[in-house]
Enzyme design. Structure first.
Site, PDB file in Angstrom:
ATOM      1  N   TYR A   1       5.367  15.142   3.126  1.00  0.00           N
ATOM      2  CA  TYR A   1       5.784  16.167   4.066  1.00  0.00           C
ATOM      3  C   TYR A   1       7.191  15.869   4.566  1.00  0.00           C
ATOM      4  CZ  TYR A   1       0.955  17.521   3.704  1.00  0.00           C
ATOM      5  OH  TYR A   1      -0.251  17.920   3.217  1.00  0.00           O
ATOM      6  N   CYS A 107       8.250   2.842   3.345  1.00  0.00           N
ATOM      7  CA  CYS A 107       8.409   1.961   4.505  1.00  0.00           C
ATOM      8  C   CYS A 107       7.522   0.735   4.395  1.00  0.00           C
ATOM      9  CB  CYS A 107       8.129   2.723   5.798  1.00  0.00           C
ATOM     10  SG  CYS A 107       6.443   3.335   5.917  1.00  0.00           S
ATOM     11  N   GLU A 141      12.828  -0.379   4.524  1.00  0.00           N
ATOM     12  CA  GLU A 141      12.644   0.776   3.646  1.00  0.00           C
ATOM     13  C   GLU A 141      12.990   0.338   2.233  1.00  0.00           C
ATOM     14  OE1 GLU A 141      12.019   4.284   4.289  1.00  0.00           O
ATOM     15  OE2 GLU A 141      11.410   3.683   6.299  1.00  0.00           O
TER      16      GLU A 141
END
Length: 149
Positions: A1, A107, A141
């Site tokens: 999303y 992440c 990340e």
């Protein structure tokens, strides 16, 4: 999303057409404002039903989306996924095999490492980068560009 559309706005400058999906109405509105503020007229944010993910599943399965308003079919050869800390669900992970380019923003490098064998079955790593997106925390990340063999 897509959340508030940060990745979407950045990708819009590099692709002819970008389609993003979000479930939260407030984030859809924020993403649309973000795209407008960045002049990303080639990007569209679609609303998916909370908990259903039918639209996302359909787009991933077909690697395409039909813009009924514009009367155009949009085929994709590149997908960006930004999974939660637990990683991608099995269905989404398996659907990535259909895309020529897969961009991953993870992440949780440990979760990505667990899913790497599935990705490596069909794709090669073209680029990889680690970023300290969360200063002062143990989190980083991991950015991957995968290209289908």
């Amino acid at each position: 999303y897509c959340g508030n559309g940060n990745h979407t706005a950045a990708l819009a400058a590099r692709f002819a057409r970008v389609v993003a999906v979000e479930v939260d109405a407030k984030l859809v509105a924020a993403a649309r404002r973000n795209l407008a503020a960045n002049g990303a007229t080639n990007a569209t944010v679609l609303v998916d039903a909370v908990g259903k993910s039918r639209l996302v599943r359909s787009v991933l399965r077909r690697a395409a989306w039909t813009d009924r308003d514009a009367g155009e079919a949009v085929a994709f050869d590149c997908v960006l996924v930004d999974p939660p800390r637990c990683g991608l669900d099995a269905d989404t992970l398996n659907q990535l095999a259909h895309f020529r380019h897969v961009l991953v923003v993870s992440c949780n490098p440990s979760a990505l490492a667990q899913q790497a064998p599935t990705l490596a079955a069909t794709h090669d790593v073209a680029a990889c980068c680690m970023c300290d997106g969360f200063p002062g925390t143990p989190h980083v990340e991991c950015l991957l560009h995968l290209v289908r063999r």
